[in-house]
Write an enzyme that holds these catalytic residues in place. Structure first.
Site, short mmCIF file in Angstrom:
data_model
loop_
_atom_site.label_atom_id
_atom_site.label_comp_id
_atom_site.label_asym_id
_atom_site.label_seq_id
_atom_site.Cartn_x
_atom_site.Cartn_y
_atom_site.Cartn_z
N HIS A 53 40.22 35.21 47.43
CA HIS A 53 40.21 34.89 46.00
C HIS A 53 38.87 34.24 45.67
O HIS A 53 38.23 33.63 46.54
CB HIS A 53 41.34 33.93 45.65
CG HIS A 53 42.70 34.53 45.77
ND1 HIS A 53 43.81 33.93 45.23
CD2 HIS A 53 43.15 35.66 46.36
CE1 HIS A 53 44.88 34.66 45.48
NE2 HIS A 53 44.50 35.72 46.17
N GLU A 55 38.12 31.53 44.16
CA GLU A 55 38.07 30.10 44.45
C GLU A 55 37.83 29.84 45.94
O GLU A 55 37.02 28.99 46.30
CB GLU A 55 39.39 29.41 44.06
CG GLU A 55 39.77 29.56 42.61
CD GLU A 55 40.74 30.71 42.37
OE1 GLU A 55 41.68 30.52 41.58
OE2 GLU A 55 40.55 31.80 42.95
#
Length: 149
Positions: A53, A55
């Protein structure tokens, strides 16, 4: 640079992710002095990695650059409310501030679903600022998924 400037950079990363066929989520990690130190967009499909992801990728890059598993004083700007996995990783890295755009009623882990930071097991709770660039982030996601239906 302010909230909007860093979110604009995260939106650029989200657009790049969409161009690669990934869910359009982007993230920018900012050092305590306001300098961006890492940028990333989703690469789950490209890397065949369910943890890739935006992040997580931004966290990994910023930690590598800092030579530390913790990033006190840093802020993470992300276009979509982090999922529970990412919210937990943000807490583990001791990020000071999380700024996100669109809410994620289906898979969010901050203000939706498990609300990771409200659990007693969560040892660090970043300051959370939501809704920054939310309309642009939500529109990007809507367009992406409409094209898939």
């Amino acid at each position: 640079m302010g909230f909007q400037d860093h979110m604009a950079a995260a939106l650029d990363e989200a657009r790049a992710a969409a161009a690669r066929g990934e869910v359009p989520v982007g993230a920018v990690m900012v050092a305590p002095d306001g300098t961006p130190v890492a940028r990333a967009g989703n690469r789950v499909l490209e890397l065949s990695d369910p943890t890739a992801h935006a992040e997580i990728l931004a966290l990994r890059a910023a930690c590598a650059a800092a030579g530390s598993e913790r990033l006190p004083g840093h802020a993470l700007y992300v276009t979509l409310e982090p999922c529970p996995m990412c919210a937990s990783a943000i807490a583990q890295a001791r990020i000071a501030r999380l700024v996100y755009g669109a809410a994620d009623p289906k898979s969010g882990g901050v203000a939706q679903g498990p609300r990771v930071y409200s659990h007693s097991q969560c040892h660090h709770r970043p300051e959370v600022v939501d809704g920054i660039g939310a309309e642009d982030a939500a529109a990007l996601l809507r367009e992406f998924f409409q094209g898939r239906r």
